[in-house]
Design a protein around this motif. Sequence first.
Motif, PDB file in Angstrom:
ATOM      1  N   GLY A  80       0.797  -1.220   0.000  1.00 35.97           N
ATOM      2  CA  GLY A  80       0.000   0.000   0.000  1.00 35.97           C
ATOM      3  C   GLY A  80       0.824   1.261   0.000  1.00 35.97           C
ATOM      4  O   GLY A  80       0.429   2.270   0.589  1.00 35.97           O
ATOM      5  N   ALA A  81       1.967   1.201  -0.667  1.00 32.29           N
ATOM      6  CA  ALA A  81       2.904   2.333  -0.638  1.00 32.29           C
ATOM      7  C   ALA A  81       3.042   2.979  -2.011  1.00 32.29           C
ATOM      8  O   ALA A  81       4.101   3.481  -2.365  1.00 32.29           O
ATOM      9  N   GLU A  82       1.947   2.989  -2.793  1.00 32.84           N
ATOM     10  CA  GLU A  82       2.032   3.604  -4.116  1.00 32.84           C
ATOM     11  C   GLU A  82       2.380   5.086  -4.045  1.00 32.84           C
ATOM     12  O   GLU A  82       2.987   5.636  -4.966  1.00 32.84           O
ATOM     13  N   SER A  83       2.012   5.726  -2.960  1.00 34.79           N
ATOM     14  CA  SER A  83       2.272   7.164  -2.838  1.00 34.79           C
ATOM     15  C   SER A  83       3.770   7.477  -2.747  1.00 34.79           C
ATOM     16  O   SER A  83       4.178   8.627  -2.936  1.00 34.79           O
ATOM     17  N   TRP A  84       4.571   6.444  -2.430  1.00 41.31           N
ATOM     18  CA  TRP A  84       6.017   6.644  -2.314  1.00 41.31           C
ATOM     19  C   TRP A  84       6.735   6.517  -3.659  1.00 41.31           C
ATOM     20  O   TRP A  84       7.942   6.741  -3.734  1.00 41.31           O
ATOM     21  N   MET A  88      10.629   7.645  -4.434  1.00 37.77           N
ATOM     22  CA  MET A  88      11.615   6.586  -4.625  1.00 37.77           C
ATOM     23  C   MET A  88      12.250   6.656  -6.009  1.00 37.77           C
ATOM     24  O   MET A  88      13.474   6.558  -6.160  1.00 37.77           O
ATOM     25  N   ILE A  89      11.412   6.842  -7.032  1.00 41.64           N
ATOM     26  CA  ILE A  89      11.911   6.880  -8.407  1.00 41.64           C
ATOM     27  C   ILE A  89      12.832   8.067  -8.607  1.00 41.64           C
ATOM     28  O   ILE A  89      13.921   7.947  -9.195  1.00 41.64           O
ATOM     29  N   SER A  90      12.423   9.231  -8.130  1.00 41.22           N
ATOM     30  CA  SER A  90      13.222  10.440  -8.358  1.00 41.22           C
ATOM     31  C   SER A  90      14.573  10.358  -7.669  1.00 41.22           C
ATOM     32  O   SER A  90      15.613  10.680  -8.275  1.00 41.22           O
ATOM     33  N   ILE A  91      14.589   9.925  -6.418  1.00 40.85           N
ATOM     34  CA  ILE A  91      15.863   9.833  -5.695  1.00 40.85           C
ATOM     35  C   ILE A  91      16.772   8.780  -6.327  1.00 40.85           C
ATOM     36  O   ILE A  91      17.980   8.999  -6.494  1.00 40.85           O
ATOM     37  N   LEU A 182       0.814  16.871  -9.387  1.00 40.69           N
ATOM     38  CA  LEU A 182       0.980  16.182  -8.113  1.00 40.69           C
ATOM     39  C   LEU A 182       2.251  15.346  -8.102  1.00 40.69           C
ATOM     40  O   LEU A 182       2.995  15.329  -7.110  1.00 40.69           O
ATOM     41  N   TYR A 183       2.503  14.674  -9.208  1.00 37.10           N
ATOM     42  CA  TYR A 183       3.690  13.811  -9.281  1.00 37.10           C
ATOM     43  C   TYR A 183       4.965  14.635  -9.081  1.00 37.10           C
ATOM     44  O   TYR A 183       5.812  14.296  -8.245  1.00 37.10           O
ATOM     45  N   PHE A 184       5.097  15.712  -9.823  1.00 33.12           N
ATOM     46  CA  PHE A 184       6.334  16.492  -9.742  1.00 33.12           C
ATOM     47  C   PHE A 184       6.427  17.304  -8.461  1.00 33.12           C
ATOM     48  O   PHE A 184       7.537  17.634  -8.013  1.00 33.12           O
ATOM     49  N   SER A 185       5.305  17.627  -7.843  1.00 29.62           N
ATOM     50  CA  SER A 185       5.377  18.281  -6.529  1.00 29.62           C
ATOM     51  C   SER A 185       5.962  17.323  -5.492  1.00 29.62           C
ATOM     52  O   SER A 185       6.759  17.731  -4.638  1.00 29.62           O
ATOM     53  N   LYS A 189       9.633  17.712  -3.513  1.00 29.61           N
ATOM     54  CA  LYS A 189       9.675  17.634  -2.053  1.00 29.61           C
ATOM     55  C   LYS A 189      10.672  16.580  -1.585  1.00 29.61           C
ATOM     56  O   LYS A 189      11.290  16.710  -0.525  1.00 29.61           O
ATOM     57  N   ALA A 190      10.821  15.517  -2.372  1.00 26.83           N
ATOM     58  CA  ALA A 190      11.703  14.412  -1.973  1.00 26.83           C
ATOM     59  C   ALA A 190      13.172  14.702  -2.222  1.00 26.83           C
ATOM     60  O   ALA A 190      14.050  14.212  -1.506  1.00 26.83           O
ATOM     61  N   ILE A 191      13.464  15.516  -3.237  1.00 26.08           N
ATOM     62  CA  ILE A 191      14.853  15.765  -3.632  1.00 26.08           C
ATOM     63  C   ILE A 191      15.454  16.871  -2.768  1.00 26.08           C
ATOM     64  O   ILE A 191      14.845  17.910  -2.552  1.00 26.08           O
TER      65      ILE A 191
END
Length: 260
Positions: A80-84, A88-91, A182-185, A189-191
Amino acid sequence: MFKNSHLLDSTKSFFAEIGDITFFAGRFFREVFFPPFEFKELIRQCYNIGNRSLLLVSVTGFILGLVFTLQSRPTLEQFGAESWIPSMISISIIREIGPVIIALICAGRIGSGIGAELGSMRVTEQIDAMEVSGTNPFKYLVVTRIAAATLMLPLLVVIGDAIALFGSALVENLKSDVSYTLYFSKVFKAIAFGDIIPATIKIFFFGFAIGLIGCFKGYNCAKGTVGVGEASNAAVVYTSMLIFIIDFIAVFVTDIIFDI
């Protein structure tokens, strides 16, 4: 006895070649900071290396983003971690996968091209003719190509990473209706700078390695058409190994710095 002798000769040859490459790199640093500067040739080489590799890097980055997201999604769905996924992909792409994969692709495209080009010039005695005419072939042929590879690879990696993230966003948009905004926001935030700066620094070393080994193998090519093929092939093999070594050192040093 024969095996030991062969192993000893191979070891001597290996360390002798490392010494030759080190001397070659030292000559580059001596030549690059002193006039005359071959700016026109540098710009031409930047165009050849950058523009002509752009399509290959773009396609590689797009497929990388698609495949990486498609392969990761089922595992994350189980928890249930699709929101991550965007984080994960960007980093992963910016820190490691993008720079290394694109550098390896460019090693095959750029390194082999430089090795074959300079090898052909050595075999046809064009380099000898430049020396006789009073031109410095090392500065004109080698310095410009190494500098161009060092400068252009970071730009290619940035473009490849951006296209890879777009490919990942496309998969998420089709699979779960996640908007691009939403995806790029989530990506931004992750980077952090701790992800971007070490990756950017090691890309310059990747580019330098590609240019250095390609020029070294081509400039010191053996006589004959066989030597040109061997120079081109050796440039790709040596550069690929060196990219992995540099990447390991970069990750190791980064881990130590951030632990401190």
